[in-house]
Design a protein around this motif. Sequence first.
Motif: not given
Length: 388
Positions: A27-46, A243-246
Motif C-alpha cells: 500500500s506504500a506510494k513507493s517501495a524498494f526491497v533488496v536481498d543484500v547477499g545476492t543483490g536480488t531486488v524483490l520489490l521496486a515500486k516507484n 539480510r534484507v534492506i527495505f
Amino acid sequence: MLGLIRLIAVLILSAALASPGQAFDTSAKSAFVVDVGTGTVLLAKNADEPLPPASMSKLMTLYVAFEALREGRLSMSETLSVSQQAMSYGGSTMFLDTTDKVTVEDLLRGIIVLSGNDACVVIAEALSPDGTEAGFARFMTQRAQKMGMTNSTFTNSNGWPNADHKMSMRDLALLARRIIEDFPEYYPMFAETEFAFDGRAPQNTQNRNPLLKAGIGADGLKTGHTQAAGYGLVGSAKQGDRRVIFVISGIDSAAKRAEEAANLVNWAFRQFSEANVVKAGTEIARANVWMGMQSSVGLTTADDIRTLVPVLGGNEINGEVVYTGPVRAPIAKGDQVAELLFAPEGLPQMRVPLVATDDVARGGFTVRLKTVAQLLLARLQQGPEGAL
C-alpha cells in the motif's frame, strides 16, 4: 560490420520460477526491497522517483559524520556548541539550547534514536565547508552523487520539509547498505531502543522504529514522517545468513507503517530462498572473436552468482548472454566482454558481467588474410545489395 548478438543459455537451479501469487502488493506510494547477499531486488515500486524523504534523509547526515569520525575530523568524545539555528528547529528534537556543549556520541544517538532535528544541525555546522547548514546540504548532495545516489537532492541536514529536498527509495536503500557495510563499528547504534539524553523530556526517549522489538531480526535504520511524505521507514533485518534492506514511503499512519514493514520482512524471508546460478569459472557460452588466433572465446563470471528464487516453483531460469560482437582481438583473460541477463519469474531482471575465460591473441598476417577473404566471399554471396 559489428552488431548486437544475443545468445540464449538455460541455467538449471535447485529452486526457481515463481508461481503467480508471489508478488507483494504494498500500500506504500513507493517501495524498494533488496536481498543484500545476492543483490536480488524483490520489490521496486516507484523506486526511482524523487520524493520527500522526511527524517529518513538523516541517514545521509549520519553517513557524512561517520566518514568524518573515520578520517579523524571528528571524535566521539568531542563536544560541539549549539547554534541558534539548531535550537530553532521544532519537530523531533533533543531539546538542545545554545548553552549546551554536547558530545558527538550523544548527538549521533540523538539523531539515530530520537530523530533530533537540532542534533543534525549541530553536526552539519561542524562539518560544513562554510559553517552553515545550507553549505552542508550542498556537500551532502555532492557526496550522494558520487555514491551513485542520482535521485537525491538535499536542502537541509534533517529532512525538514522543502520542495527541493528529495530522495528516491532506491537511493535510500543504497545509503542504508553503505552504512551497514562501511561502518560496522557504528551500525549497532541503530538497534538501540532507548536514549535518555541528560534526563530531558523523559517521554521522548524511545526509538521510533517499530520493528526493533518485533522479534523478526530488525536492527535498523530510520523512520520518517511529514504531511507531504506520509509515514516512511528505511529498515534492515537479518535472519540467519540473510539480510534484507527495505524502504517504504507514503503510508497513511504509523500503525499501518509498522504492519506493512513487518509484512514485507516476513514475505522477503519466508517466500524466497537462495539458489546457485553460475559457479565462477564455469563456461556458460562462447563469444565470436574478430581477427584473433581463436575464432571464439569462453564466457564466465568472475564470482559465484547466487540469486533469490521463490520457494514455490519449477527448476529453470532462462538467461540471455548479450555482447556486441564479434569481439575484437586481442582479448585478455578476465576482460569483461558480455553480460548475463536473467530474472526469476515475477522478479526484476539482474545483469551480471561476463569475462573471457582465456587470452586470445591478435591473429597474424595469415589470419587477417583469411578473414578478409571470408568477408569478400560473404559479400559476393549476398549480391550487390549485401552488407556485412
